[in-house]
Write an enzyme that holds these catalytic residues in place. Structure first.
Site, PDB file in Angstrom:
ATOM      1  CG  ASN A 193      -9.797  12.021  -9.690  1.00  0.00           C
ATOM      2  OD1 ASN A 193     -10.492  11.792  -8.698  1.00  0.00           O
ATOM      3  ND2 ASN A 193      -8.536  12.402  -9.620  1.00  0.00           N
ATOM      4  CG  LEU A 216     -14.052  -1.769  -4.769  1.00  0.00           C
ATOM      5  CD1 LEU A 216     -14.015  -2.351  -6.175  1.00  0.00           C
ATOM      6  CD2 LEU A 216     -13.544  -2.782  -3.771  1.00  0.00           C
ATOM      7  CE1 TYR A 260      -7.912   3.188   4.143  1.00  0.00           C
ATOM      8  CE2 TYR A 260      -7.343   1.809   6.018  1.00  0.00           C
ATOM      9  CZ  TYR A 260      -7.858   1.937   4.744  1.00  0.00           C
ATOM     10  OH  TYR A 260      -8.304   0.814   4.075  1.00  0.00           O
ATOM     11  CG  ASN A 297      -4.318  -7.565   6.690  1.00  0.00           C
ATOM     12  OD1 ASN A 297      -4.971  -7.164   7.646  1.00  0.00           O
ATOM     13  ND2 ASN A 297      -3.185  -6.986   6.324  1.00  0.00           N
ATOM     14  NE  ARG A 347      -2.655  -2.575   0.126  1.00  0.00           N
ATOM     15  CZ  ARG A 347      -3.883  -2.607  -0.414  1.00  0.00           C
ATOM     16  NH1 ARG A 347      -4.937  -2.699   0.371  1.00  0.00           N
ATOM     17  NH2 ARG A 347      -4.061  -2.555  -1.720  1.00  0.00           N
ATOM     18  CE  LYS A 388      14.843  -2.360   3.989  1.00  0.00           C
ATOM     19  NZ  LYS A 388      14.698  -1.267   3.044  1.00  0.00           N
ATOM     20  NE  ARG A 448      -1.931  -5.945  10.080  1.00  0.00           N
ATOM     21  CZ  ARG A 448      -1.494  -5.288  11.163  1.00  0.00           C
ATOM     22  NH1 ARG A 448      -1.518  -5.856  12.341  1.00  0.00           N
ATOM     23  NH2 ARG A 448      -1.057  -4.045  11.049  1.00  0.00           N
ATOM     24  CE1 TYR A 488       2.574   1.877  10.007  1.00  0.00           C
ATOM     25  CE2 TYR A 488       3.870   1.034  11.851  1.00  0.00           C
ATOM     26  CZ  TYR A 488       3.016   0.814  10.774  1.00  0.00           C
ATOM     27  OH  TYR A 488       2.590  -0.462  10.479  1.00  0.00           O
ATOM     28  CG  ASP A 490       1.296  -2.153  13.216  1.00  0.00           C
ATOM     29  OD1 ASP A 490       0.278  -2.210  12.496  1.00  0.00           O
ATOM     30  OD2 ASP A 490       2.301  -2.847  13.011  1.00  0.00           O
TER      31      ASP A 490
HETATM   32  P1  NAD Z   1      -6.349  -0.487  -4.644  1.00  0.00           P
HETATM   33  O1  NAD Z   1      -5.531   0.706  -4.325  1.00  0.00           O
HETATM   34  O2  NAD Z   1      -5.724  -1.590  -5.393  1.00  0.00           O
HETATM   35  O3  NAD Z   1      -7.673  -0.043  -5.425  1.00  0.00           O
HETATM   36  C1  NAD Z   1      -8.290   1.214  -5.266  1.00  0.00           C
HETATM   37  C2  NAD Z   1      -8.597   1.749  -6.658  1.00  0.00           C
HETATM   38  O4  NAD Z   1      -9.335   2.974  -6.518  1.00  0.00           O
HETATM   39  C3  NAD Z   1      -7.329   2.085  -7.471  1.00  0.00           C
HETATM   40  O5  NAD Z   1      -7.351   1.424  -8.725  1.00  0.00           O
HETATM   41  C4  NAD Z   1      -7.382   3.597  -7.633  1.00  0.00           C
HETATM   42  O6  NAD Z   1      -6.860   4.041  -8.875  1.00  0.00           O
HETATM   43  C5  NAD Z   1      -8.880   3.865  -7.520  1.00  0.00           C
HETATM   44  N1  NAD Z   1      -9.142   5.246  -7.095  1.00  0.00           N
HETATM   45  C6  NAD Z   1      -8.657   5.859  -5.982  1.00  0.00           C
HETATM   46  N2  NAD Z   1      -9.079   7.130  -5.947  1.00  0.00           N
HETATM   47  C7  NAD Z   1      -9.841   7.334  -7.056  1.00  0.00           C
HETATM   48  C8  NAD Z   1     -10.531   8.449  -7.570  1.00  0.00           C
HETATM   49  N3  NAD Z   1     -10.521   9.634  -6.943  1.00  0.00           N
HETATM   50  N4  NAD Z   1     -11.230   8.299  -8.718  1.00  0.00           N
HETATM   51  C9  NAD Z   1     -11.232   7.110  -9.374  1.00  0.00           C
HETATM   52  N5  NAD Z   1     -10.583   6.013  -8.933  1.00  0.00           N
HETATM   53  C10 NAD Z   1      -9.889   6.121  -7.780  1.00  0.00           C
HETATM   54  O7  NAD Z   1      -6.936  -1.040  -3.241  1.00  0.00           O
HETATM   55  P2  NAD Z   1      -7.711  -2.395  -2.911  1.00  0.00           P
HETATM   56  O8  NAD Z   1      -6.845  -3.250  -2.080  1.00  0.00           O
HETATM   57  O9  NAD Z   1      -8.340  -2.945  -4.138  1.00  0.00           O
HETATM   58  O10 NAD Z   1      -8.837  -1.831  -1.924  1.00  0.00           O
HETATM   59  C11 NAD Z   1     -10.140  -1.483  -2.335  1.00  0.00           C
HETATM   60  C12 NAD Z   1     -10.945  -0.998  -1.138  1.00  0.00           C
HETATM   61  O11 NAD Z   1     -10.934  -1.979  -0.086  1.00  0.00           O
HETATM   62  C13 NAD Z   1     -10.429   0.302  -0.508  1.00  0.00           C
HETATM   63  O12 NAD Z   1     -11.526   1.084  -0.134  1.00  0.00           O
HETATM   64  C14 NAD Z   1      -9.671  -0.152   0.715  1.00  0.00           C
HETATM   65  O13 NAD Z   1      -9.678   0.832   1.723  1.00  0.00           O
HETATM   66  C15 NAD Z   1     -10.487  -1.386   1.124  1.00  0.00           C
HETATM   67  N6  NAD Z   1      -9.649  -2.337   1.887  1.00  0.00           N
HETATM   68  C16 NAD Z   1      -8.849  -3.257   1.261  1.00  0.00           C
HETATM   69  C17 NAD Z   1      -8.096  -4.142   2.016  1.00  0.00           C
HETATM   70  C18 NAD Z   1      -7.273  -5.236   1.396  1.00  0.00           C
HETATM   71  O14 NAD Z   1      -6.947  -6.169   2.125  1.00  0.00           O
HETATM   72  N7  NAD Z   1      -6.929  -5.207   0.128  1.00  0.00           N
HETATM   73  C19 NAD Z   1      -8.112  -4.068   3.414  1.00  0.00           C
HETATM   74  C20 NAD Z   1      -8.899  -3.092   4.024  1.00  0.00           C
HETATM   75  C21 NAD Z   1      -9.683  -2.242   3.244  1.00  0.00           C
HETATM   76  N1  UDP Z   2       5.380  -4.520   7.556  1.00  0.00           N
HETATM   77  C1  UDP Z   2       6.699  -4.978   7.753  1.00  0.00           C
HETATM   78  N2  UDP Z   2       7.585  -4.882   6.713  1.00  0.00           N
HETATM   79  C2  UDP Z   2       7.242  -4.382   5.485  1.00  0.00           C
HETATM   80  C3  UDP Z   2       5.897  -3.918   5.302  1.00  0.00           C
HETATM   81  C4  UDP Z   2       4.997  -4.007   6.360  1.00  0.00           C
HETATM   82  O1  UDP Z   2       7.064  -5.447   8.839  1.00  0.00           O
HETATM   83  O2  UDP Z   2       8.104  -4.350   4.598  1.00  0.00           O
HETATM   84  C5  UDP Z   2       4.386  -4.665   8.659  1.00  0.00           C
HETATM   85  C6  UDP Z   2       3.591  -3.419   9.057  1.00  0.00           C
HETATM   86  O3  UDP Z   2       4.309  -2.633   9.997  1.00  0.00           O
HETATM   87  C7  UDP Z   2       2.334  -4.046   9.652  1.00  0.00           C
HETATM   88  C8  UDP Z   2       2.116  -5.312   8.818  1.00  0.00           C
HETATM   89  O4  UDP Z   2       3.385  -5.581   8.208  1.00  0.00           O
HETATM   90  O5  UDP Z   2       2.586  -4.427  10.992  1.00  0.00           O
HETATM   91  C9  UDP Z   2       1.049  -5.240   7.752  1.00  0.00           C
HETATM   92  O6  UDP Z   2       1.259  -4.109   6.961  1.00  0.00           O
HETATM   93  P1  UDP Z   2       0.396  -3.719   5.670  1.00  0.00           P
HETATM   94  O7  UDP Z   2       1.104  -2.602   4.989  1.00  0.00           O
HETATM   95  O8  UDP Z   2       0.103  -4.899   4.821  1.00  0.00           O
HETATM   96  O9  UDP Z   2      -0.986  -3.127   6.201  1.00  0.00           O
HETATM   97  P2  UDP Z   2      -1.881  -3.228   7.523  1.00  0.00           P
HETATM   98  O10 UDP Z   2      -2.209  -4.655   7.778  1.00  0.00           O
HETATM   99  O11 UDP Z   2      -1.083  -2.610   8.639  1.00  0.00           O
HETATM  100  O12 UDP Z   2      -3.076  -2.409   7.174  1.00  0.00           O
END
Ligand code: NAD
Ligand code: UDP
Length: 389
Positions: free
Chosen positions: A76, A96, A185, A214, A235, A251, A260, A335, A337
Protein backbone atom coordinates in the site's frame (compact mmCIF):
# COMPACT_ATOMS: atom_id res chain seq x y z
CA UNK A 1 7.56 -11.72 -27.78
CA UNK A 2 9.46 -8.66 -28.85
CA UNK A 3 12.37 -8.89 -31.27
CA UNK A 4 15.51 -6.73 -31.21
CA UNK A 5 14.24 -4.99 -34.35
CA UNK A 6 11.57 -2.94 -32.57
CA UNK A 7 12.09 0.76 -33.20
CA UNK A 8 10.57 3.97 -31.84
CA UNK A 9 8.68 6.58 -33.89
CA UNK A 10 12.01 8.11 -34.95
CA UNK A 11 13.46 4.80 -36.13
CA UNK A 12 15.77 4.22 -33.15
CA UNK A 13 16.00 0.72 -31.64
CA UNK A 14 13.99 0.39 -28.41
CA UNK A 15 16.09 -0.69 -25.42
CA UNK A 16 14.49 -2.87 -22.69
CA UNK A 17 13.63 -0.90 -19.55
CA UNK A 18 12.29 -1.64 -16.06
CA UNK A 19 8.95 -0.06 -15.18
CA UNK A 20 7.63 0.44 -11.66
CA UNK A 21 3.86 0.28 -12.25
CA UNK A 22 1.84 1.43 -9.24
CA UNK A 23 -1.82 0.31 -9.42
CA UNK A 24 -0.82 -2.48 -11.83
CA UNK A 25 -3.57 -4.73 -10.44
CA UNK A 26 -6.40 -2.46 -11.59
CA UNK A 27 -8.35 -2.22 -14.84
CA UNK A 28 -5.86 -0.14 -16.88
CA UNK A 29 -2.82 -1.68 -15.17
CA UNK A 30 -3.89 -5.21 -16.04
CA UNK A 31 -4.22 -4.36 -19.74
CA UNK A 32 -0.94 -2.46 -19.74
CA UNK A 33 0.90 -5.37 -18.07
CA UNK A 34 -0.58 -7.78 -20.64
CA UNK A 35 0.54 -5.58 -23.53
CA UNK A 36 4.05 -5.06 -22.16
CA UNK A 37 4.52 -8.80 -21.51
CA UNK A 38 3.16 -9.88 -24.91
CA UNK A 39 4.75 -7.30 -27.18
CA UNK A 40 7.83 -5.73 -25.60
CA UNK A 41 11.07 -6.75 -23.87
CA UNK A 42 10.43 -4.51 -20.84
CA UNK A 43 10.21 -5.68 -17.21
CA UNK A 44 7.49 -4.65 -14.77
CA UNK A 45 7.63 -4.28 -10.99
CA UNK A 46 3.87 -4.47 -10.45
CA UNK A 47 2.77 -2.67 -7.26
CA UNK A 48 -0.77 -2.97 -5.88
CA UNK A 49 -2.75 -4.18 -2.88
CA UNK A 50 -4.61 -6.65 -5.15
CA UNK A 51 -3.46 -8.89 -7.98
CA UNK A 52 -6.60 -10.78 -9.08
CA UNK A 53 -6.72 -9.01 -12.47
CA UNK A 54 -3.10 -9.88 -13.32
CA UNK A 55 -2.96 -13.34 -11.74
CA UNK A 56 -3.03 -14.92 -15.22
CA UNK A 57 0.26 -13.14 -15.96
CA UNK A 58 1.93 -14.18 -12.68
CA UNK A 59 0.92 -17.83 -12.32
CA UNK A 60 1.98 -20.52 -12.69
CA UNK A 61 5.46 -19.14 -12.20
CA UNK A 62 7.88 -20.12 -14.97
CA UNK A 63 5.11 -21.20 -17.36
CA UNK A 64 4.98 -18.09 -19.54
CA UNK A 65 7.31 -16.74 -22.19
CA UNK A 66 7.56 -13.55 -20.09
CA UNK A 67 8.27 -15.27 -16.74
CA UNK A 68 10.90 -13.32 -14.89
CA UNK A 69 9.90 -10.03 -16.51
CA UNK A 70 6.96 -9.36 -14.18
CA UNK A 71 7.17 -9.33 -10.40
CA UNK A 72 4.27 -8.54 -8.08
CA UNK A 73 4.87 -6.43 -4.95
CA UNK A 74 1.85 -6.33 -2.65
CA UNK A 75 2.11 -2.98 -0.95
CA UNK A 76 0.00 0.00 0.00
CA UNK A 77 1.79 3.14 -1.15
CA UNK A 78 0.23 5.08 1.75
CA UNK A 79 2.70 3.60 4.21
CA UNK A 80 5.41 1.37 2.80
CA UNK A 81 9.08 2.25 2.85
CA UNK A 82 9.79 -0.23 0.02
CA UNK A 83 8.27 2.18 -2.52
CA UNK A 84 11.35 4.39 -2.92
CA UNK A 85 13.58 1.33 -3.48
CA UNK A 86 11.29 0.05 -6.26
CA UNK A 87 11.28 3.46 -7.96
CA UNK A 88 15.08 3.64 -7.70
CA UNK A 89 15.41 0.19 -9.31
CA UNK A 90 13.29 1.31 -12.30
CA UNK A 91 13.89 3.52 -15.33
CA UNK A 92 10.27 4.70 -15.44
CA UNK A 93 7.43 4.90 -12.91
CA UNK A 94 3.80 4.76 -14.02
CA UNK A 95 1.34 5.82 -11.33
CA UNK A 96 -2.20 4.48 -11.77
CA UNK A 97 -3.12 4.13 -8.09
CA UNK A 98 -6.25 6.05 -7.16
CA UNK A 99 -9.76 5.98 -5.82
CA UNK A 100 -11.53 6.71 -9.11
CA UNK A 101 -15.21 5.67 -8.89
CA UNK A 102 -17.62 8.65 -8.83
CA UNK A 103 -19.79 7.03 -6.13
CA UNK A 104 -16.85 7.62 -3.74
CA UNK A 105 -16.14 11.27 -4.57
CA UNK A 106 -19.08 12.74 -2.63
CA UNK A 107 -19.45 9.95 -0.04
CA UNK A 108 -15.74 9.42 0.81
CA UNK A 109 -14.25 12.81 -0.10
CA UNK A 110 -11.39 12.56 2.40
CA UNK A 111 -10.25 9.16 1.13
CA UNK A 112 -10.63 10.48 -2.42
CA UNK A 113 -8.47 13.56 -1.79
CA UNK A 114 -5.85 11.58 0.17
CA UNK A 115 -5.66 8.90 -2.50
CA UNK A 116 -5.45 11.22 -5.50
CA UNK A 117 -3.22 13.92 -4.01
CA UNK A 118 -1.48 13.07 -0.71
CA UNK A 119 -0.63 9.46 -1.61
CA UNK A 120 0.77 10.52 -4.97
CA UNK A 121 3.15 13.05 -3.40
CA UNK A 122 5.92 10.61 -2.39
CA UNK A 123 5.80 9.03 -5.86
CA UNK A 124 6.44 12.42 -7.49
CA UNK A 125 9.10 13.28 -4.91
CA UNK A 126 11.02 10.00 -5.30
CA UNK A 127 10.97 10.31 -9.10
CA UNK A 128 12.17 13.91 -8.96
CA UNK A 129 14.90 13.29 -6.36
CA UNK A 130 16.20 10.18 -8.10
CA UNK A 131 16.08 11.56 -11.65
CA UNK A 132 13.47 9.00 -12.76
CA UNK A 133 10.88 9.51 -15.46
CA UNK A 134 7.19 9.56 -14.39
CA UNK A 135 4.00 8.84 -16.35
CA UNK A 136 1.16 9.96 -14.09
CA UNK A 137 -2.49 9.10 -14.66
CA UNK A 138 -4.75 12.09 -14.17
CA UNK A 139 -8.29 12.33 -15.62
CA UNK A 140 -10.43 14.13 -18.20
CA UNK A 141 -12.48 15.18 -15.20
CA UNK A 142 -9.93 17.95 -14.48
CA UNK A 143 -11.75 19.91 -17.21
CA UNK A 144 -14.96 19.71 -15.15
CA UNK A 145 -17.91 21.29 -16.93
CA UNK A 146 -17.82 22.77 -20.43
CA UNK A 147 -18.01 26.54 -20.96
CA UNK A 148 -21.11 25.92 -23.09
CA UNK A 149 -22.97 24.36 -20.16
CA UNK A 150 -23.30 27.83 -18.64
CA UNK A 151 -25.14 29.18 -21.69
CA UNK A 152 -28.95 29.01 -21.94
CA UNK A 153 -30.11 25.54 -23.09
CA UNK A 154 -30.87 26.43 -26.72
CA UNK A 155 -28.15 29.02 -27.23
CA UNK A 156 -26.54 28.61 -30.69
CA UNK A 157 -23.00 28.99 -29.26
CA UNK A 158 -23.43 25.64 -27.48
CA UNK A 159 -22.87 24.05 -30.90
CA UNK A 160 -19.53 25.84 -31.45
CA UNK A 161 -16.55 23.55 -30.72
CA UNK A 162 -14.73 26.23 -28.72
CA UNK A 163 -17.56 26.02 -26.18
CA UNK A 164 -17.17 22.29 -25.54
CA UNK A 165 -14.03 20.67 -27.08
CA UNK A 166 -11.49 20.06 -24.30
CA UNK A 167 -7.91 21.14 -25.09
CA UNK A 168 -4.97 20.33 -22.84
CA UNK A 169 -3.24 23.69 -23.26
CA UNK A 170 -6.25 26.01 -23.50
CA UNK A 171 -9.40 24.80 -21.75
CA UNK A 172 -10.09 26.04 -18.22
CA UNK A 173 -10.90 23.66 -15.36
CA UNK A 174 -14.47 24.45 -14.23
CA UNK A 175 -15.71 22.77 -11.06
CA UNK A 176 -18.86 23.24 -8.96
CA UNK A 177 -19.01 24.80 -5.49
CA UNK A 178 -17.29 23.18 -2.49
CA UNK A 179 -20.46 21.48 -1.17
CA UNK A 180 -20.65 19.68 -4.52
CA UNK A 181 -18.14 17.12 -3.24
CA UNK A 182 -18.21 15.32 -6.60
CA UNK A 183 -15.33 17.64 -7.55
CA UNK A 184 -13.04 16.46 -4.71
CA UNK A 185 -11.49 13.97 -7.15
CA UNK A 186 -11.02 16.41 -10.04
CA UNK A 187 -9.57 19.04 -7.74
CA UNK A 188 -7.07 16.60 -6.16
CA UNK A 189 -6.03 15.39 -9.62
CA UNK A 190 -5.65 18.98 -10.81
CA UNK A 191 -3.39 19.86 -7.89
CA UNK A 192 -1.13 16.83 -8.41
CA UNK A 193 -0.92 17.75 -12.12
CA UNK A 194 0.18 21.25 -11.13
CA UNK A 195 2.73 19.86 -8.67
CA UNK A 196 4.19 17.51 -11.30
CA UNK A 197 4.32 20.35 -13.80
CA UNK A 198 6.11 22.54 -11.24
CA UNK A 199 8.63 19.73 -10.46
CA UNK A 200 9.31 19.65 -14.21
CA UNK A 201 9.73 23.41 -14.41
CA UNK A 202 11.80 23.92 -11.23
CA UNK A 203 13.63 20.62 -10.74
CA UNK A 204 13.77 19.09 -14.21
CA UNK A 205 11.42 16.12 -13.53
CA UNK A 206 10.77 14.23 -16.78
CA UNK A 207 7.03 13.65 -16.76
CA UNK A 208 4.04 12.80 -18.91
CA UNK A 209 0.46 13.34 -17.71
CA UNK A 210 -2.34 11.19 -19.13
CA UNK A 211 -5.96 12.35 -19.09
CA UNK A 212 -8.11 9.29 -19.88
CA UNK A 213 -11.58 9.94 -21.34
CA UNK A 214 -13.81 7.02 -20.25
CA UNK A 215 -11.64 4.03 -21.19
CA UNK A 216 -13.80 0.91 -21.05
CA UNK A 217 -13.46 -2.83 -21.65
CA UNK A 218 -13.13 -6.20 -19.94
CA UNK A 219 -12.05 -6.31 -16.27
CA UNK A 220 -13.31 -2.77 -15.56
CA UNK A 221 -14.34 -2.41 -11.89
CA UNK A 222 -16.50 -5.23 -10.47
CA UNK A 223 -19.94 -6.79 -10.60
CA UNK A 224 -21.68 -6.02 -7.28
CA UNK A 225 -22.31 -9.15 -5.21
CA UNK A 226 -20.12 -11.33 -7.46
CA UNK A 227 -16.58 -9.96 -7.31
CA UNK A 228 -17.29 -6.77 -5.40
CA UNK A 229 -19.37 -5.54 -2.45
CA UNK A 230 -23.09 -6.16 -2.97
CA UNK A 231 -23.91 -2.51 -2.21
CA UNK A 232 -20.97 -1.13 -4.23
CA UNK A 233 -21.51 1.31 -7.11
CA UNK A 234 -18.93 0.91 -9.87
CA UNK A 235 -18.60 3.10 -13.02
CA UNK A 236 -21.34 3.11 -15.64
CA UNK A 237 -20.07 0.17 -17.75
CA UNK A 238 -20.16 -2.20 -14.77
CA UNK A 239 -23.44 -0.73 -13.42
CA UNK A 240 -25.20 -1.32 -16.73
CA UNK A 241 -23.53 -4.74 -17.23
CA UNK A 242 -24.75 -5.77 -13.79
CA UNK A 243 -28.32 -4.67 -14.62
CA UNK A 244 -28.25 -6.55 -17.94
CA UNK A 245 -26.82 -9.73 -16.37
CA UNK A 246 -29.54 -9.67 -13.69
CA UNK A 247 -32.34 -8.81 -16.13
CA UNK A 248 -33.07 -5.50 -14.34
CA UNK A 249 -33.77 -2.11 -15.95
CA UNK A 250 -30.73 0.12 -16.37
CA UNK A 251 -30.84 3.16 -14.06
CA UNK A 252 -30.50 6.54 -15.79
CA UNK A 253 -29.19 9.16 -13.39
CA UNK A 254 -31.03 12.49 -13.82
CA UNK A 255 -32.50 11.31 -17.12
CA UNK A 256 -29.20 10.07 -18.67
CA UNK A 257 -28.68 13.37 -20.51
CA UNK A 258 -24.94 13.72 -19.79
CA UNK A 259 -22.70 12.97 -22.74
CA UNK A 260 -19.54 10.90 -22.78
CA UNK A 261 -17.04 9.66 -25.37
CA UNK A 262 -15.94 6.07 -24.76
CA UNK A 263 -12.67 4.58 -25.98
CA UNK A 264 -11.77 0.90 -26.10
CA UNK A 265 -9.14 0.00 -23.52
CA UNK A 266 -7.04 -1.82 -26.13
CA UNK A 267 -6.86 1.32 -28.33
CA UNK A 268 -5.96 3.48 -25.33
CA UNK A 269 -3.20 1.10 -24.20
CA UNK A 270 -1.55 1.53 -27.63
CA UNK A 271 -1.27 5.24 -26.81
CA UNK A 272 0.34 4.51 -23.43
CA UNK A 273 2.87 2.17 -25.03
CA UNK A 274 3.82 4.94 -27.49
CA UNK A 275 4.40 7.26 -24.51
CA UNK A 276 6.55 4.65 -22.76
CA UNK A 277 8.71 4.01 -25.81
CA UNK A 278 9.01 7.58 -27.13
CA UNK A 279 10.15 9.61 -24.11
CA UNK A 280 11.50 12.49 -26.18
CA UNK A 281 8.08 12.99 -27.77
CA UNK A 282 6.10 12.38 -24.57
CA UNK A 283 8.12 14.17 -21.87
CA UNK A 284 6.68 17.46 -20.67
CA UNK A 285 3.33 16.71 -22.35
CA UNK A 286 -0.22 16.40 -21.06
CA UNK A 287 -2.20 14.04 -23.31
CA UNK A 288 -5.94 13.63 -23.78
CA UNK A 289 -6.56 9.95 -24.58
CA UNK A 290 -10.08 9.31 -25.82
CA UNK A 291 -12.22 8.71 -28.87
CA UNK A 292 -14.07 11.86 -30.03
CA UNK A 293 -16.04 9.78 -32.56
CA UNK A 294 -17.73 7.62 -29.92
CA UNK A 295 -19.97 10.23 -28.30
CA UNK A 296 -23.36 9.26 -26.83
CA UNK A 297 -25.68 10.42 -24.08
CA UNK A 298 -25.84 8.00 -21.15
CA UNK A 299 -29.40 7.18 -22.29
CA UNK A 300 -28.09 6.23 -25.77
CA UNK A 301 -25.34 4.15 -24.14
CA UNK A 302 -28.01 2.27 -22.16
CA UNK A 303 -30.04 1.63 -25.32
CA UNK A 304 -27.01 0.42 -27.26
CA UNK A 305 -25.81 -1.84 -24.42
CA UNK A 306 -29.31 -3.34 -24.20
CA UNK A 307 -29.26 -4.19 -27.92
CA UNK A 308 -25.71 -5.52 -27.89
CA UNK A 309 -26.32 -7.63 -24.78
CA UNK A 310 -29.39 -9.18 -26.35
CA UNK A 311 -27.29 -10.09 -29.40
CA UNK A 312 -24.41 -11.65 -27.46
CA UNK A 313 -26.52 -13.43 -24.81
CA UNK A 314 -29.43 -14.52 -27.01
CA UNK A 315 -31.84 -13.12 -24.39
CA UNK A 316 -34.68 -10.75 -25.36
CA UNK A 317 -34.44 -7.21 -24.02
CA UNK A 318 -36.81 -6.17 -21.19
CA UNK A 319 -40.08 -4.47 -22.19
CA UNK A 320 -39.01 -1.50 -20.04
CA UNK A 321 -35.20 -1.50 -20.39
CA UNK A 322 -34.43 1.70 -18.43
CA UNK A 323 -35.74 3.62 -15.41
CA UNK A 324 -35.00 7.17 -14.29
CA UNK A 325 -33.44 7.80 -10.90
CA UNK A 326 -32.37 11.08 -9.29
CA UNK A 327 -28.66 11.62 -8.63
CA UNK A 328 -29.48 12.24 -4.95
CA UNK A 329 -31.11 8.82 -4.70
CA UNK A 330 -28.35 7.08 -6.68
CA UNK A 331 -25.19 8.82 -5.40
CA UNK A 332 -26.37 10.86 -2.37
CA UNK A 333 -25.91 14.58 -1.65
CA UNK A 334 -23.02 16.48 -3.19
CA UNK A 335 -23.15 14.69 -6.55
CA UNK A 336 -22.72 16.79 -9.67
CA UNK A 337 -21.87 15.81 -13.25
CA UNK A 338 -19.65 16.63 -16.22
CA UNK A 339 -22.06 17.57 -19.01
CA UNK A 340 -19.99 16.64 -22.08
CA UNK A 341 -16.49 15.37 -22.78
CA UNK A 342 -14.99 15.65 -26.26
CA UNK A 343 -11.19 15.32 -26.27
CA UNK A 344 -9.18 17.50 -28.61
CA UNK A 345 -6.70 15.17 -30.31
CA UNK A 346 -4.23 17.69 -31.78
CA UNK A 347 -1.40 17.15 -29.28
CA UNK A 348 -1.46 13.35 -29.19
CA UNK A 349 -1.76 13.23 -33.00
CA UNK A 350 1.20 15.56 -33.46
CA UNK A 351 3.49 14.01 -30.85
CA UNK A 352 2.65 10.31 -31.16
CA UNK A 353 0.56 9.94 -34.34
CA UNK A 354 -2.04 8.02 -32.28
CA UNK A 355 -5.69 7.60 -33.24
CA UNK A 356 -8.34 5.32 -31.71
CA UNK A 357 -9.82 2.70 -34.05
CA UNK A 358 -12.72 0.87 -32.42
CA UNK A 359 -16.35 1.98 -32.78
CA UNK A 360 -18.64 2.06 -29.75
CA UNK A 361 -20.74 -0.82 -31.08
CA UNK A 362 -17.68 -3.03 -31.65
CA UNK A 363 -16.12 -2.31 -28.27
CA UNK A 364 -19.41 -2.98 -26.51
CA UNK A 365 -19.79 -6.23 -28.40
CA UNK A 366 -16.42 -7.58 -27.29
CA UNK A 367 -16.81 -6.23 -23.75
CA UNK A 368 -20.34 -7.57 -23.20
CA UNK A 369 -19.33 -10.93 -24.68
CA UNK A 370 -16.65 -11.02 -21.97
CA UNK A 371 -19.11 -9.91 -19.24
CA UNK A 372 -21.63 -12.57 -20.26
CA UNK A 373 -19.00 -15.33 -20.46
CA UNK A 374 -17.42 -14.33 -17.13
CA UNK A 375 -20.46 -13.57 -14.99
CA UNK A 376 -23.75 -14.98 -16.34
CA UNK A 377 -23.43 -18.36 -14.57
CA UNK A 378 -22.29 -16.84 -11.26
CA UNK A 379 -25.23 -14.41 -11.33
CA UNK A 380 -27.67 -17.26 -12.00
CA UNK A 381 -26.24 -19.20 -9.06
CA UNK A 382 -26.40 -16.15 -6.76
CA UNK A 383 -30.03 -15.47 -7.71
CA UNK A 384 -30.97 -19.15 -7.16
CA UNK A 385 -29.32 -19.22 -3.69
CA UNK A 386 -31.93 -18.94 -0.88
CA UNK A 387 -31.57 -15.69 1.11
CA UNK A 388 -30.64 -16.52 4.76
CA UNK A 389 -33.60 -15.72 7.07
P1 NAD B 1 -8.69 0.88 -10.92
O1 NAD B 1 -9.40 1.23 -9.67
O2 NAD B 1 -9.12 -0.32 -11.66
O3 NAD B 1 -7.12 0.75 -10.64
C1 NAD B 1 -6.45 1.46 -9.62
C2 NAD B 1 -5.56 0.47 -8.89
O4 NAD B 1 -4.78 1.19 -7.93
C3 NAD B 1 -6.36 -0.59 -8.10
O5 NAD B 1 -5.95 -1.90 -8.46
C4 NAD B 1 -6.05 -0.29 -6.64
O6 NAD B 1 -5.98 -1.45 -5.83
C5 NAD B 1 -4.69 0.39 -6.76
N1 NAD B 1 -4.42 1.26 -5.60
C6 NAD B 1 -5.21 2.27 -5.15
N2 NAD B 1 -4.67 2.80 -4.05
C7 NAD B 1 -3.52 2.12 -3.79
C8 NAD B 1 -2.54 2.21 -2.78
N3 NAD B 1 -2.63 3.11 -1.79
N4 NAD B 1 -1.48 1.38 -2.84
C9 NAD B 1 -1.39 0.45 -3.82
N5 NAD B 1 -2.30 0.31 -4.81
C10 NAD B 1 -3.36 1.14 -4.80
O7 NAD B 1 -8.77 2.18 -11.88
P2 NAD B 1 -8.38 2.35 -13.42
O8 NAD B 1 -9.60 2.56 -14.21
O9 NAD B 1 -7.40 1.30 -13.82
O10 NAD B 1 -7.65 3.77 -13.36
C11 NAD B 1 -6.26 3.94 -13.24
C12 NAD B 1 -5.92 5.43 -13.22
O11 NAD B 1 -6.47 6.09 -14.38
C13 NAD B 1 -6.46 6.19 -12.01
O12 NAD B 1 -5.50 7.12 -11.60
C14 NAD B 1 -7.68 6.90 -12.52
O13 NAD B 1 -7.93 8.09 -11.81
C15 NAD B 1 -7.26 7.19 -13.97
N6 NAD B 1 -8.45 7.32 -14.84
C16 NAD B 1 -9.06 6.23 -15.40
C17 NAD B 1 -10.16 6.40 -16.23
C18 NAD B 1 -10.82 5.25 -16.94
O14 NAD B 1 -11.53 5.53 -17.91
N7 NAD B 1 -10.64 4.01 -16.56
C19 NAD B 1 -10.68 7.68 -16.46
C20 NAD B 1 -10.06 8.77 -15.85
C21 NAD B 1 -8.93 8.58 -15.06
N1 UDP C 1 -24.65 6.72 -14.66
C1 UDP C 1 -25.99 6.32 -14.83
N2 UDP C 1 -26.38 5.11 -14.31
C2 UDP C 1 -25.53 4.27 -13.65
C3 UDP C 1 -24.17 4.69 -13.49
C4 UDP C 1 -23.77 5.92 -14.00
O1 UDP C 1 -26.81 7.04 -15.43
O2 UDP C 1 -25.97 3.19 -13.23
C5 UDP C 1 -24.19 8.00 -15.27
C6 UDP C 1 -23.45 8.98 -14.35
O3 UDP C 1 -24.36 9.81 -13.64
C7 UDP C 1 -22.61 9.76 -15.37
C8 UDP C 1 -22.26 8.72 -16.44
O4 UDP C 1 -23.22 7.67 -16.27
O5 UDP C 1 -23.41 10.77 -15.96
C9 UDP C 1 -20.87 8.15 -16.39
O6 UDP C 1 -20.60 7.69 -15.10
P1 UDP C 1 -19.26 6.93 -14.65
O7 UDP C 1 -19.50 6.40 -13.28
O8 UDP C 1 -18.83 5.93 -15.65
O9 UDP C 1 -18.13 8.04 -14.52
P2 UDP C 1 -17.84 9.50 -15.11
O10 UDP C 1 -17.83 9.44 -16.59
O11 UDP C 1 -18.91 10.41 -14.58
O12 UDP C 1 -16.50 9.83 -14.53
Amino acid sequence: MASAARVDLDGRPIQPITICMIGAGGFIGSHLCEKIMAETPHSVLAVDVYNDKIRHLLEPEGAHAWSGRIQFHRLNIKHDSRLEGLIKMSDLTINLAAICTPADYNTRPLDTIYSNFIDALPVVKYCSENGKRLIHFSTCEVYGKTIGSFLPKDHPLRKEPEFYVLKEDESPCIFGSIEKQRWSYACAKQLIERLIYAEGAENGLEFTIVRPFNWIGPRMDFIPGIDGPSEGVPRVLACFSNNLLRGEPLKLVDGGQSQRTFVYIKDAIEAVLLMIENPERANGQIFNVGNPNNEVTVRQLAEMMTQVYSKVSGESPLDVPTIDVSSKEFYGVGYDDSDKRIPDMTIINKQLGWNPKTSLWDLLESTLTYQHRTYAEAIKRSIAKPVPS
